[in-house]
Design a protein around this motif. Structure first.
Motif, PDB file in Angstrom:
ATOM      1  N   LEU A  35      14.544  21.146   4.935  1.00 33.69           N
ATOM      2  CA  LEU A  35      13.394  20.869   5.801  1.00 33.69           C
ATOM      3  C   LEU A  35      12.226  20.298   5.013  1.00 33.69           C
ATOM      4  N   SER A  36      12.083  20.719   3.761  1.00 35.29           N
ATOM      5  CA  SER A  36      10.959  20.178   3.008  1.00 35.29           C
ATOM      6  C   SER A  36      11.162  18.682   2.764  1.00 35.29           C
ATOM      7  N   GLY A  37      12.424  18.244   2.780  1.00 34.32           N
ATOM      8  CA  GLY A  37      12.697  16.808   2.714  1.00 34.32           C
ATOM      9  C   GLY A  37      12.126  16.066   3.921  1.00 34.32           C
ATOM     10  N   PHE A  38      11.918  16.781   5.005  1.00 32.33           N
ATOM     11  CA  PHE A  38      11.318  16.193   6.198  1.00 32.33           C
ATOM     12  C   PHE A  38       9.830  16.526   6.292  1.00 32.33           C
ATOM     13  N   GLY A  39       9.292  17.042   5.189  1.00 34.02           N
ATOM     14  CA  GLY A  39       7.870  17.374   5.185  1.00 34.02           C
ATOM     15  C   GLY A  39       7.539  18.620   5.974  1.00 34.02           C
ATOM     16  N   LEU A  40       8.534  19.483   6.197  1.00 38.38           N
ATOM     17  CA  LEU A  40       8.275  20.695   6.977  1.00 38.38           C
ATOM     18  C   LEU A  40       8.359  21.909   6.067  1.00 38.38           C
ATOM     19  N   TYR A  70      21.088  15.259  20.636  1.00 40.46           N
ATOM     20  CA  TYR A  70      20.999  14.843  22.028  1.00 40.46           C
ATOM     21  C   TYR A  70      19.550  14.749  22.480  1.00 40.46           C
ATOM     22  N   GLN A  71      19.376  14.074  23.622  1.00 38.20           N
ATOM     23  CA  GLN A  71      18.033  13.856  24.156  1.00 38.20           C
ATOM     24  C   GLN A  71      17.331  15.185  24.426  1.00 38.20           C
ATOM     25  N   GLU A  72      18.055  16.122  25.024  1.00 37.92           N
ATOM     26  CA  GLU A  72      17.483  17.439  25.252  1.00 37.92           C
ATOM     27  C   GLU A  72      17.922  18.319  24.094  1.00 37.92           C
ATOM     28  N   VAL A  73      16.960  18.870  23.374  1.00 38.23           N
ATOM     29  CA  VAL A  73      17.294  19.697  22.215  1.00 38.23           C
ATOM     30  C   VAL A  73      18.222  20.821  22.663  1.00 38.23           C
ATOM     31  N   ASN A  74      19.368  20.957  21.992  1.00 36.09           N
ATOM     32  CA  ASN A  74      20.244  22.056  22.394  1.00 36.09           C
ATOM     33  C   ASN A  74      20.573  22.980  21.233  1.00 36.09           C
ATOM     34  N   LEU A  75      19.510  23.542  20.675  1.00 39.98           N
ATOM     35  CA  LEU A  75      19.691  24.571  19.663  1.00 39.98           C
ATOM     36  C   LEU A  75      19.564  25.933  20.343  1.00 39.98           C
ATOM     37  N   CYS A  76      19.759  27.003  19.565  1.00 32.74           N
ATOM     38  CA  CYS A  76      19.666  28.336  20.156  1.00 32.74           C
ATOM     39  C   CYS A  76      18.288  28.923  19.877  1.00 32.74           C
ATOM     40  N   PRO A  77      17.481  29.109  20.906  1.00 32.79           N
ATOM     41  CA  PRO A  77      16.096  29.545  20.698  1.00 32.79           C
ATOM     42  C   PRO A  77      15.980  30.913  20.039  1.00 32.79           C
ATOM     43  N   ASN A  78      16.964  31.798  20.250  1.00 30.85           N
ATOM     44  CA  ASN A  78      16.799  33.129  19.664  1.00 30.85           C
ATOM     45  C   ASN A  78      17.607  33.358  18.392  1.00 30.85           C
ATOM     46  N   LEU A  79      17.984  32.250  17.741  1.00 29.02           N
ATOM     47  CA  LEU A  79      18.499  32.376  16.374  1.00 29.02           C
ATOM     48  C   LEU A  79      17.424  31.865  15.428  1.00 29.02           C
ATOM     49  N   SER A  80      17.553  32.209  14.153  1.00 29.94           N
ATOM     50  CA  SER A  80      16.543  31.749  13.209  1.00 29.94           C
ATOM     51  C   SER A  80      16.719  30.249  12.961  1.00 29.94           C
ATOM     52  N   VAL A  81      15.693  29.652  12.365  1.00 33.24           N
ATOM     53  CA  VAL A  81      15.746  28.233  12.034  1.00 33.24           C
ATOM     54  C   VAL A  81      16.949  27.943  11.141  1.00 33.24           C
ATOM     55  N   ALA A  82      17.125  28.777  10.107  1.00 30.10           N
ATOM     56  CA  ALA A  82      18.221  28.557   9.163  1.00 30.10           C
ATOM     57  C   ALA A  82      19.580  28.705   9.858  1.00 30.10           C
ATOM     58  N   GLU A  83      19.699  29.707  10.704  1.00 30.32           N
ATOM     59  CA  GLU A  83      20.965  29.895  11.423  1.00 30.32           C
ATOM     60  C   GLU A  83      21.280  28.689  12.292  1.00 30.32           C
ATOM     61  N   LEU A  88      13.763  30.260  16.234  1.00 30.44           N
ATOM     62  CA  LEU A  88      13.457  28.866  16.531  1.00 30.44           C
ATOM     63  C   LEU A  88      12.367  28.727  17.592  1.00 30.44           C
ATOM     64  N   ASP A  89      12.367  29.627  18.583  1.00 33.45           N
ATOM     65  CA  ASP A  89      11.423  29.427  19.694  1.00 33.45           C
ATOM     66  C   ASP A  89       9.980  29.725  19.315  1.00 33.45           C
ATOM     67  N   ASN A  90       9.744  30.073  18.033  1.00 34.49           N
ATOM     68  CA  ASN A  90       8.358  30.173  17.582  1.00 34.49           C
ATOM     69  C   ASN A  90       7.743  28.810  17.354  1.00 34.49           C
ATOM     70  N   TYR A  91       8.579  27.777  17.347  1.00 31.92           N
ATOM     71  CA  TYR A  91       8.067  26.456  16.985  1.00 31.92           C
ATOM     72  C   TYR A  91       8.015  25.522  18.188  1.00 31.92           C
ATOM     73  N   SER A  92       7.148  24.513  18.076  1.00 28.76           N
ATOM     74  CA  SER A  92       6.941  23.561  19.171  1.00 28.76           C
ATOM     75  C   SER A  92       8.169  22.667  19.358  1.00 28.76           C
ATOM     76  N   GLN A 118      12.680  19.506  17.428  1.00 26.56           N
ATOM     77  CA  GLN A 118      13.330  18.206  17.366  1.00 26.56           C
ATOM     78  C   GLN A 118      13.619  17.836  15.911  1.00 26.56           C
ATOM     79  N   MET A 119      12.635  18.050  15.040  1.00 23.38           N
ATOM     80  CA  MET A 119      12.824  17.737  13.614  1.00 23.38           C
ATOM     81  C   MET A 119      13.945  18.595  13.029  1.00 23.38           C
ATOM     82  N   ILE A 120      13.998  19.851  13.446  1.00 23.54           N
ATOM     83  CA  ILE A 120      15.048  20.745  12.930  1.00 23.54           C
ATOM     84  C   ILE A 120      16.425  20.239  13.370  1.00 23.54           C
ATOM     85  N   ALA A 121      16.503  19.817  14.640  1.00 23.21           N
ATOM     86  CA  ALA A 121      17.779  19.288  15.138  1.00 23.21           C
ATOM     87  C   ALA A 121      18.183  18.050  14.336  1.00 23.21           C
ATOM     88  N   ILE A 122      17.210  17.216  14.027  1.00 22.46           N
ATOM     89  CA  ILE A 122      17.507  16.004  13.260  1.00 22.46           C
ATOM     90  C   ILE A 122      17.956  16.372  11.848  1.00 22.46           C
TER      91      ILE A 122
END
Ligand SMILES: Nc1ncnc2c1ncn2[C@@H]1O[C@H](COP(=O)(O)OP(=O)(O)OP(=O)(O)O)[C@@H](O)[C@H]1O
Ligand SMILES: [Mg+2]
Lengths: 509, 345
Positions: free
Chosen positions: A130-135, A89-102, A143-147, A152-156
């Motif tokens: 994620l390394s497939g996306f160059g990350l 979605y246009q506004e990222v709707n992930l959970c900021p206090n879960l890990s990236v992998a979660e 998650l909220d440690n990241y910009s 956005q890249m993680i959501a994608i």
């Protein structure tokens, strides 16, 4: 095109919000397998609403949706995912206090033999994806440690990893750098080759011509048409989208720039004298004069926004001096800067800008009210007049100023935040990515407003990742690299290549 | 006329007022009109309705303070304990155990009790705004420790005092109406004036919706949080005075016990979102009247007191349903399909 490859069709889709807002009126849309299909239109045209209707976030009033020839009616994102529609979605709707992998594997985590979560596999899979996306990220960090861009890249990455038939990306590139966009396009092309259908919403027309096969245009909630990208010249596309004369609009921006008087060369409004803030900027030395549009350029994290934060009192000056009209200041809080007639329109609209549950009117008067102070209340009548003025001037698409800002389309929210700061009548206006998510027509209008304000004597600090936009608006561009000043160009020297060269570190500074 | 009515029904306080009137109506019917009866004895009004307003005074005051705390997205569960502290201080001073040099002065006792409430509020506000502890945890500290502090003040005893001046706070009458009512009108009135005549309300709602963006817009978020918790503490101290004047003494174990939940319930009934943002103080005050009237109803109808809890639980369920979008959608759908069926017939 043969019938077989038709993957998704939507016909006769209508959706209203209350009596006043008809967001979609009898809209149709069609997506083939192995196709990237652009969904375009102005701010508030109904793109995001169409997507929300498709994925069950909003309940449609009327219309039919079929996927693979079968009628579908998902009631939630989850149900949509089950039938094979994956969405960012246009506004990222992930959970900021879960890990990236979660965040990536939420709801579909790998299990161990005993039925528990297989954390090891989950983290390894996430890293690989994620390394497939160059990350290369620490996937166990929150998650909220990241910009926003990384989020956005993680959501994608998450959406593309779900084995779906349809992938929807609603303005995924608005906060991404060029390199990240390239990575994304690589992935999209790969998925397309595997037969996935991709719906791509964006306001960047270059990107439309780079990756899409077909284009569907909406205007004011109505269907305008569907075209093969290669058959539709850019100018024609723009006129279909905005229904007004873009060429004239564009010319007026250039005219404004050409007519613009030189800036006031006397004492600068703001002077940064070797200013540093621990960990974000080092020894920045710059002046902003009244009547000048000064651009700040550089890669993400180079210190652009961070410089503005220091001027606005969000970060302290740890070394050096900050002077306003020749007087040394030590701002402790944004209100100190606001009282000195400084305004700052921040980059991250959702977290730093909008007050979602308040009306457009309240959102517009907020900064003016804090500037006036607690006891000088702006009456409802005055507030209404202000709000109406900016709704008209910035063409904010809404039935009235009572609407909650969270119900506006993304681009229109951005305009309200801009209005909030214009209403304070500042002497220095700092704009951090002011046209992010804004359609081509309005973009030109905002650029014109910025140039005109400077002509009338305002000092403007303009931060944008879009170089051509900076070049159009600014008389001088300071380029930052690694938290330091790397060089500057002004007037006739300003060109794409000159700026890029400094950015990349072509030792001419 | 019709326009005015429909405008009124948009007001957040509309439904709480309707519900309150309904409760009174039901009571009047069940008691054959006794409930509405107001008698005049010695120039003072007496009756069930008057009781509701008098006994509901504490809760109305607490609900007003709590509304603002909840509007900022926080909560204050320490108000009951602060009431106990306030009552303990006032009674100990009047009895002469604490600060005997004051000679049991009632005005001094009242002022110092309210000061104690302000200090408690500052403490809560400090923990929430400066140390950034989650509000429920931050105020839990005083919830737990507050009664201990009150007991230290009274040496663990239940104090009874003999002071007509002090009794007046709860039992007094002016122009025939109970004194607590005047306290409510004064405190809530001042608060309403402040919220509506200044930008205070706008800033609170803004902080409740998005504290980070509020800071960007120039609002000193932590200063406002400090102020809000302080007001809540001061209001709790006043409620504590009313309660202790009512029992003519200080009972550290039972004063204001569990009343924080009633205060939160009152705000919820008033329709203020407990997650922060939009709020309406008047609506919460009516919510407090509803909570109080349920208690009075149960007594008036001679129902065992245990039913009060059951009734409150039912009330909470109704509130939750009325605030759930899903439920409203389902209701609207059921309604629409019935209409359609009727139309088809
Ligand atoms: N929940 C809602 N309540 C009221 N109006 C709404 C709601 N959601 C969307 N709208 C309105 O519907 C219209 C279409 O909005 P939508 O978000 O689909 O636009 P968009 O094409 O995605 O624009 P943008 O490019 O700015 O993202 C807008 O006028 C918006 O204000
Ligand atoms: Mg959108």
């Amino acid at each position: 095109m043969s019938n077989q490859e038709k993957l998704l069709t939507m016909t006769g889709i209508s959706k209203s919000f209350g009596k006043a807002v008809k967001a979609l009126d009898n809209v149709q849309f069609e997506l083939n397998a192995g196709e990237i299909h652009a969904l375009l239109g102005e701010n508030g045209a109904g793109k995001s609403t169409l997507i929300k209707v498709l994925t069950g976030v909003e309940e449609r009033d009327k219309g039919e949706i079929t996927l693979d020839g079968k009628t579908i009616h998902p009631r939630s994102t989850d149900e949509a995912q089950k039938v094979g529609i994956s969405t960012v979605y246009q506004e990222v709707n992930l959970c900021p206090n879960l890990s990236v992998a979660e965040n990536i594997y939420i709801g579909r985590a790998p299990k161990t033999k005993f039925g528990g979560m297989d954390w090891k596999k989950m983290n390894a899979d996430a890293s690989k994806l994620l390394s497939g996306f160059g990350l290369n990220l620490n996937v166990q960090a929150n998650l909220d440690n990241y910009s926003v861009a990384i989020q956005q890249m993680i959501a994608i990455a998450r959406a593309s990893d779900i084995k779906a038939k349809v992938l929807i990306l609603d303005e995924p590139t608005s906060s991404l750098s060029q390199a990240e966009v390239n990575k994304l396009f690589e992935v999209m092309k790969k998925l397309k080759a595997e037969g996935m259908g991709i719906i791509f919403v964006t306001h960047f027309l270059d990107q439309v011509y780079e990756v899409t096969d077909r284009i569907t245009v909406l205007r004011n909630g109505a269907y305008v048409g569907t075209y093969n990208t290669s058959d539709l010249p850019r100018m024609e596309l723009v006129s279909k989208m905005i229904g007004k004369d873009y060429a004239a609009l564009n010319k007026s921006v250039l005219d404004s720039k050409a007519e613009k008087k030189g800036s006031d060369k006397g004492e600068p409004f703001v002077k940064l004298d070797n200013v540093s803030h621990q960990g974000t900027i080092n020894n920045i030395d710059m002046d902003i004069h009244k009547g000048e549009v000064l651009g700040l350029s550089g890669l993400l994290g180079s210190g652009r926004s961070e410089t503005a934060r220091v001027i606005f009192g969000l970060d302290s000056v740890s070394e050096g001096e900050l002077k306003i009209k020749g007087e040394k200041v030590n701002f402790k809080h944004p209100i100190d800067a606001i009282r000195k007639d400084i305004a700052f329109c921040p980059e991250d609209r959702k977290t730093d800008g909008i007050i979602g549950d308040l009306s457009i009117r309240d959102n517009i008067v907020l900064a003016l009210q804090t500037k006036k102070g607690l006891f000088k209340k702006i009456s409802k009548k005055e507030a209404q007049i202000l709000a109406d003025k900016y709704i008209e001037q910035l063409e904010i698409k809404t039935p009235n100023a009572d609407q909650l800002i969270k119900n506006l389309s993304g681009g229109n929210q951005q305009k309200v935040i801009l209005a909030r700061w214009l209403a304070t009548n500042p002497e220095l206006l700092m704009l951090d990515e002011p046209t992010r998510g804004i359609d081509v027509g309005t973009k030109a209008e905002i650029q014109k407003i910025v140039i005109d304000l400077a002509s009338e004597g305002m000092a403007v600090l303009f931060i944008s990742s879009e170089l051509d936009e900076e070049i159009r608006c600014c008389q001088k561009i300071i380029v930052l690299r690694d938290m330091q000043q790397a060089g500057e160009v002004s007037d006739e020297e300003i060109s794409q290549s000159a700026v890029m060269e400094i950015m990349a570190g072509g030792d001419n500074a | 006329m019709k326009n005015k009515l429909s405008k009124w029904s948009q007001n957040q306080a509309f439904w709480p007022i309707v519900i309150f009137l309904l409760i009174i109506l039901i009571n009047s019917i069940m008691t054959g009109g006794d409930f509405l009866k107001i008698t005049m004895v010695d120039g003072h009004f007496y009756g069930r309705i008057i009781d509701i307003f008098r006994n509901g005074g504490k809760l109305m005051i607490l609900a007003a303070g709590m509304t603002m705390v909840l509007a900022t997205g926080g909560t204050d569960i320490s108000v009951g304990s602060v009431m106990a502290i306030s009552g303990a201080i006032a009674c100990s001073i009047i009895e002469g155990n604490l600060l005997p040099s004051l000679n049991g002065s009632v005005p001094a006792a009242i002022v110092l009790a309210i000061c104690a409430g302000i200090i408690c509020g500052l403490w809560n506000g400090f923990l929430v705004s400066k140390i950034q502890i989650q509000p429920i945890v931050a105020t839990m500290i005083l919830l737990v420790a507050g009664r201990g502090i009150a007991q230290l003040i009274t040496n663990g005893k239940i104090i009874t005092i003999n002071s007509d001046a002090y009794y007046f706070i709860n039992g007094g009458y002016i122009l025939g109406l109970p004194f607590p009512l005047y306290i409510v009108i004064f405190l809530v009135g001042t608060l309403l004036l402040f919220v509506h005549r200044t930008a205070f309300g706008l800033f609170l709602e803004s902080i409740g919706c998005n504290p980070k963006a509020s800071k960007f817009a120039g609002i000193k978020v932590s200063g406002y949080l400090l102020a809000i918790y302080t007001i809540s503490g001061a209001f709790a101290a006043v409620a504590g005075l009313i309660e202790s004047a009512g029992i003519k003494g200080a009972d550290c174990n039972n004063a204001g016990l569990n009343i924080e939940m009633d205060a939160i319930l009152a705000v919820a009934i008033g329709g203020t979102n407990l997650m922060g943002g939009r709020f309406n103080i008047l609506s919460s005050v009516v919510g407090a009247l509803i909570v109080q009237s349920i208690t009075t109803t149960v007594y008036a109808l001679g129902v065992p007191a245990a039913y009060i809890r059951v009734l409150k639980a039912l009330l909470i369920i109704v509130i939750c349903l009325s605030q759930s979008d899903r439920f409203k959608q389902a209701l609207a759908k059921a309604f629409a399909s019935r209409k359609r069926r009727e139309a088809a017939v």
